[in-house]
Design an enzyme around this catalytic site. Structure first.
Site, mmCIF file in Angstrom:
data_model
loop_
_atom_site.group_PDB
_atom_site.id
_atom_site.type_symbol
_atom_site.label_atom_id
_atom_site.label_comp_id
_atom_site.label_asym_id
_atom_site.label_seq_id
_atom_site.Cartn_x
_atom_site.Cartn_y
_atom_site.Cartn_z
ATOM 1 N NE ARG A 100 10.862 35.585 -33.819
ATOM 2 C CZ ARG A 100 10.759 36.878 -33.541
ATOM 3 N NH1 ARG A 100 10.636 37.753 -34.513
ATOM 4 N NH2 ARG A 100 10.819 37.312 -32.290
ATOM 5 C CB ILE A 120 7.704 35.804 -29.466
ATOM 6 C CG1 ILE A 120 8.553 34.804 -30.267
ATOM 7 C CG2 ILE A 120 7.575 37.085 -30.263
ATOM 8 C CD1 ILE A 120 7.932 34.445 -31.651
ATOM 9 C CB SER A 121 12.905 34.969 -26.986
ATOM 10 O OG SER A 121 12.384 34.493 -25.775
ATOM 11 C CB ALA A 122 15.431 38.759 -29.780
#
Ligand code: SAH
Length: 210
Positions: A37, A63-65
């Protein structure tokens, strides 16, 4: 003082996501282990790459969790032979996770800079089965239809007709439906040309734009 390295932070995050039930199948867990990530966040945010939060990626987008990526990936029930369409490439991270689980991913991104960013990030991570397309995802991506699954990663006020048309019979569409700061993550299965839908949980995504 917190002196954990990224590898330790990654292991700790995956362990806690498993405990919370956000990561279940061995395939999804492996994909989380394999994809870095830190290669999908801004360089200055790398120390926080494995905290369970959305992060800014530029152009006002995020960016999503990780927990949301885990939940959405699992709900899509990825199969090795699947061809998946994602709406909202952003950093390319969600597409990268899916790339490890399915045959091919097409991801559409409205913002040119982000489409370029996603391409660069995916290339650096050595991922070859994701195609990033610059365009308006509310129109789907007719060129490579039909898709086995469609995942929408921006908040939409409706399920666009193109998504229904480009999904195969029995295919799954997953989308945060709603506006402002409240959406329902909606799982829709295409049956007899229509959608059978259910709400999974409440969530907050950046809005789909045109
Ligand atoms: N999946 C991404 C996060 C998506 S954030 C990741 O893993 O990083 C939502 C993204 O949807 C943003 O990048 C935004 O620019 C994009 N977007 C908004 N409207 C869109 C549209 N109509 N078509 C395609 N992408 C869109």
């Amino acid at each position: 003082m917190n002196i954990m390295g990224l590898a330790d932070k990654k292991e700790a995050l995956i362990k806690s996501l498993r405990k919370e039930g956000c990561l279940k199948s061995p395939g999804v867990i492996r994909a989380f282990m394999e994809i870095p990530r830190e290669g999908f966040v801004r360089p200055e945010d790398r120390p926080w790459a494995y905290s369970d939060h959305p992060l800014h990626i530029g152009s006002g987008q995020t960016i999503s969790a990780p927990h949301m990526v885990g939940i959405m990936t699992s709900l899509l029930e990825p199969e090795k032979t699947d061809r998946v369409l994602e709406i909202g490439a952003g950093s390319g991270y969600q597409a990268a996770i899916l790339s490890r689980l399915v045959e091919r991913v097409y991801t559409v991104e409205l913002e040119k800079e982000l489409a370029d960013l996603a391409r660069r990030n995916l290339k650096r991570a050595g991922i070859g089965n994701v195609r990033v397309v610059h365009g308006d995802g509310s129109l789907g991506l007719q060129e490579h239809a039909p898709y086995d699954k469609i995942m929408v990663t921006c908040a939409t006020d409706r399920l666009y007709p193109a998504w229904k048309e480009q999904l195969r019979e029995g295919g799954i569409l997953l989308a945060p439906v709603g506006s402002g700061y409240h959406q329902e993550l909606t799982l829709a299965v295409k049956r007899k040309g229509g959608f059978r839908t259910k709400h999974v949980l409440s969530c907050v995504f950046v809005p789909l734009r045109h």
